[in-house]
Design a protein around this motif. Structure first.
Motif, PDB file in Angstrom:
ATOM      1  N   ASN A  97      35.959  34.806  38.666  1.00  0.00           N
ATOM      2  CA  ASN A  97      37.038  34.099  37.982  1.00  0.00           C
ATOM      3  C   ASN A  97      36.671  33.931  36.508  1.00  0.00           C
ATOM      4  O   ASN A  97      35.612  33.404  36.187  1.00  0.00           O
ATOM      5  CB  ASN A  97      37.260  32.731  38.629  1.00  0.00           C
ATOM      6  CG  ASN A  97      38.473  32.012  38.086  1.00  0.00           C
ATOM      7  OD1 ASN A  97      38.844  32.154  36.930  1.00  0.00           O
ATOM      8  ND2 ASN A  97      39.090  31.216  38.929  1.00  0.00           N
ATOM      9  N   PRO A  98      37.549  34.355  35.610  1.00  0.00           N
ATOM     10  CA  PRO A  98      37.254  34.219  34.181  1.00  0.00           C
ATOM     11  C   PRO A  98      36.998  32.774  33.745  1.00  0.00           C
ATOM     12  O   PRO A  98      36.318  32.538  32.764  1.00  0.00           O
ATOM     13  CB  PRO A  98      38.506  34.764  33.492  1.00  0.00           C
ATOM     14  CG  PRO A  98      39.229  35.547  34.511  1.00  0.00           C
ATOM     15  CD  PRO A  98      38.820  35.015  35.851  1.00  0.00           C
ATOM     16  N   ARG A  99      37.525  31.819  34.497  1.00  0.00           N
ATOM     17  CA  ARG A  99      37.295  30.405  34.177  1.00  0.00           C
ATOM     18  C   ARG A  99      36.031  29.865  34.838  1.00  0.00           C
ATOM     19  O   ARG A  99      35.689  28.702  34.670  1.00  0.00           O
ATOM     20  CB  ARG A  99      38.488  29.565  34.610  1.00  0.00           C
ATOM     21  CG  ARG A  99      39.716  29.863  33.792  1.00  0.00           C
ATOM     22  CD  ARG A  99      40.824  28.950  34.187  1.00  0.00           C
ATOM     23  NE  ARG A  99      41.990  29.178  33.357  1.00  0.00           N
ATOM     24  CZ  ARG A  99      43.117  28.557  33.512  1.00  0.00           C
ATOM     25  NH1 ARG A  99      43.250  27.669  34.472  1.00  0.00           N
ATOM     26  NH2 ARG A  99      44.126  28.817  32.722  1.00  0.00           N
ATOM     27  N   GLY A 100      35.387  30.678  35.642  1.00  0.00           N
ATOM     28  CA  GLY A 100      34.134  30.274  36.273  1.00  0.00           C
ATOM     29  C   GLY A 100      34.276  29.258  37.379  1.00  0.00           C
ATOM     30  O   GLY A 100      33.402  28.450  37.617  1.00  0.00           O
ATOM     31  N   ARG A 101      35.393  29.310  38.112  1.00  0.00           N
ATOM     32  CA  ARG A 101      35.574  28.394  39.240  1.00  0.00           C
ATOM     33  C   ARG A 101      36.286  29.061  40.373  1.00  0.00           C
ATOM     34  O   ARG A 101      36.828  30.072  40.318  1.00  0.00           O
ATOM     35  CB  ARG A 101      36.303  27.131  38.852  1.00  0.00           C
ATOM     36  CG  ARG A 101      37.461  27.310  37.933  1.00  0.00           C
ATOM     37  CD  ARG A 101      38.071  25.987  37.579  1.00  0.00           C
ATOM     38  NE  ARG A 101      38.957  26.233  36.467  1.00  0.00           N
ATOM     39  CZ  ARG A 101      39.998  25.534  36.201  1.00  0.00           C
ATOM     40  NH1 ARG A 101      40.299  24.522  36.931  1.00  0.00           N
ATOM     41  NH2 ARG A 101      40.754  25.783  35.189  1.00  0.00           N
ATOM     42  N   CYS A 110      43.073  33.621  43.709  1.00  0.00           N
ATOM     43  CA  CYS A 110      41.749  33.780  44.310  1.00  0.00           C
ATOM     44  C   CYS A 110      41.188  35.133  43.879  1.00  0.00           C
ATOM     45  O   CYS A 110      41.667  36.179  44.316  1.00  0.00           O
ATOM     46  CB  CYS A 110      41.849  33.709  45.827  1.00  0.00           C
ATOM     47  SG  CYS A 110      40.275  34.015  46.648  1.00  0.00           S
ATOM     48  N   TYR A 111      40.201  35.090  43.022  1.00  0.00           N
ATOM     49  CA  TYR A 111      39.615  36.320  42.500  1.00  0.00           C
ATOM     50  C   TYR A 111      38.699  36.997  43.513  1.00  0.00           C
ATOM     51  O   TYR A 111      38.534  38.207  43.481  1.00  0.00           O
ATOM     52  CB  TYR A 111      38.848  36.026  41.206  1.00  0.00           C
ATOM     53  CG  TYR A 111      39.773  35.782  40.044  1.00  0.00           C
ATOM     54  CD1 TYR A 111      40.043  36.792  39.138  1.00  0.00           C
ATOM     55  CD2 TYR A 111      40.399  34.560  39.870  1.00  0.00           C
ATOM     56  CE1 TYR A 111      40.907  36.590  38.077  1.00  0.00           C
ATOM     57  CE2 TYR A 111      41.260  34.344  38.815  1.00  0.00           C
ATOM     58  CZ  TYR A 111      41.512  35.365  37.919  1.00  0.00           C
ATOM     59  OH  TYR A 111      42.375  35.159  36.878  1.00  0.00           O
ATOM     60  N   CYS A 112      38.115  36.242  44.404  1.00  0.00           N
ATOM     61  CA  CYS A 112      37.216  36.821  45.406  1.00  0.00           C
ATOM     62  C   CYS A 112      37.962  37.702  46.401  1.00  0.00           C
ATOM     63  O   CYS A 112      37.495  38.775  46.764  1.00  0.00           O
ATOM     64  CB  CYS A 112      36.498  35.719  46.180  1.00  0.00           C
ATOM     65  SG  CYS A 112      35.333  34.802  45.185  1.00  0.00           S
ATOM     66  N   PHE A 113      39.104  37.219  46.851  1.00  0.00           N
ATOM     67  CA  PHE A 113      39.829  37.901  47.919  1.00  0.00           C
ATOM     68  C   PHE A 113      41.183  38.429  47.459  1.00  0.00           C
ATOM     69  O   PHE A 113      41.993  38.862  48.265  1.00  0.00           O
ATOM     70  CB  PHE A 113      39.959  36.964  49.122  1.00  0.00           C
ATOM     71  CG  PHE A 113      38.622  36.436  49.548  1.00  0.00           C
ATOM     72  CD1 PHE A 113      37.687  37.271  50.137  1.00  0.00           C
ATOM     73  CD2 PHE A 113      38.264  35.122  49.305  1.00  0.00           C
ATOM     74  CE1 PHE A 113      36.435  36.801  50.495  1.00  0.00           C
ATOM     75  CE2 PHE A 113      37.016  34.637  49.658  1.00  0.00           C
ATOM     76  CZ  PHE A 113      36.097  35.486  50.255  1.00  0.00           C
ATOM     77  N   ASN A 148      32.593  34.292  45.629  1.00  0.00           N
ATOM     78  CA  ASN A 148      31.904  34.587  44.378  1.00  0.00           C
ATOM     79  C   ASN A 148      32.770  34.206  43.172  1.00  0.00           C
ATOM     80  O   ASN A 148      32.774  34.893  42.161  1.00  0.00           O
ATOM     81  CB  ASN A 148      31.549  36.078  44.353  1.00  0.00           C
ATOM     82  CG  ASN A 148      30.467  36.388  43.360  1.00  0.00           C
ATOM     83  OD1 ASN A 148      29.769  35.496  42.893  1.00  0.00           O
ATOM     84  ND2 ASN A 148      30.338  37.643  43.015  1.00  0.00           N
ATOM     85  N   CYS A 149      33.513  33.119  43.307  1.00  0.00           N
ATOM     86  CA  CYS A 149      34.443  32.701  42.255  1.00  0.00           C
ATOM     87  C   CYS A 149      33.750  32.433  40.919  1.00  0.00           C
ATOM     88  O   CYS A 149      34.301  32.739  39.870  1.00  0.00           O
ATOM     89  CB  CYS A 149      35.205  31.453  42.674  1.00  0.00           C
ATOM     90  SG  CYS A 149      36.461  31.782  43.919  1.00  0.00           S
ATOM     91  N   ALA A 150      32.583  31.863  40.965  1.00  0.00           N
ATOM     92  CA  ALA A 150      31.893  31.516  39.720  1.00  0.00           C
ATOM     93  C   ALA A 150      31.647  32.750  38.854  1.00  0.00           C
ATOM     94  O   ALA A 150      31.612  32.661  37.632  1.00  0.00           O
ATOM     95  CB  ALA A 150      30.581  30.814  40.025  1.00  0.00           C
ATOM     96  N   THR A 151      31.526  33.910  39.477  1.00  0.00           N
ATOM     97  CA  THR A 151      31.301  35.150  38.738  1.00  0.00           C
ATOM     98  C   THR A 151      32.602  35.899  38.465  1.00  0.00           C
ATOM     99  O   THR A 151      32.811  36.409  37.372  1.00  0.00           O
ATOM    100  CB  THR A 151      30.360  36.080  39.535  1.00  0.00           C
ATOM    101  OG1 THR A 151      29.161  35.371  39.805  1.00  0.00           O
ATOM    102  CG2 THR A 151      30.042  37.329  38.763  1.00  0.00           C
TER     103      THR A 151
END
Length: 66
Positions: free
Chosen positions: A62-66, A21-24, A57-60
């Motif tokens: 996360n390098p995979r955009g998800r 989880c890139y957001c948190f 804000n995963c779309a931004t």
């Protein structure tokens, strides 16, 4: 007792310190420990609640955009 096998996409191998989880900033190890300690994923519930509130804000991030 039912055992759940982790599914991975072909060629994907997560290391313990890899972010899931890139957001948190939750890592693979955080999620595995959460499951082991609680018998379920409280992290998943936290992330789902934050996402529902619009704070994901995963779309931004996360390098995979998800």
């Amino acid at each position: 007792m039912i055992e759940i096998e982790p599914k991975q996409a072909k060629g994907d191998t997560l290391k313990d310190d890899d972010l899931v989880c890139y957001c948190f900033k939750y890592t693979k190890k955080d999620i595995e420990n959460d499951w082991r300690e609680n018998g379920r994923s409280l992290i998943y519930r936290k992330v789902a609640a934050e996402k529902k509130s619009g704070r994901c804000n995963c779309a931004t991030l996360n390098p995979r955009g998800r």
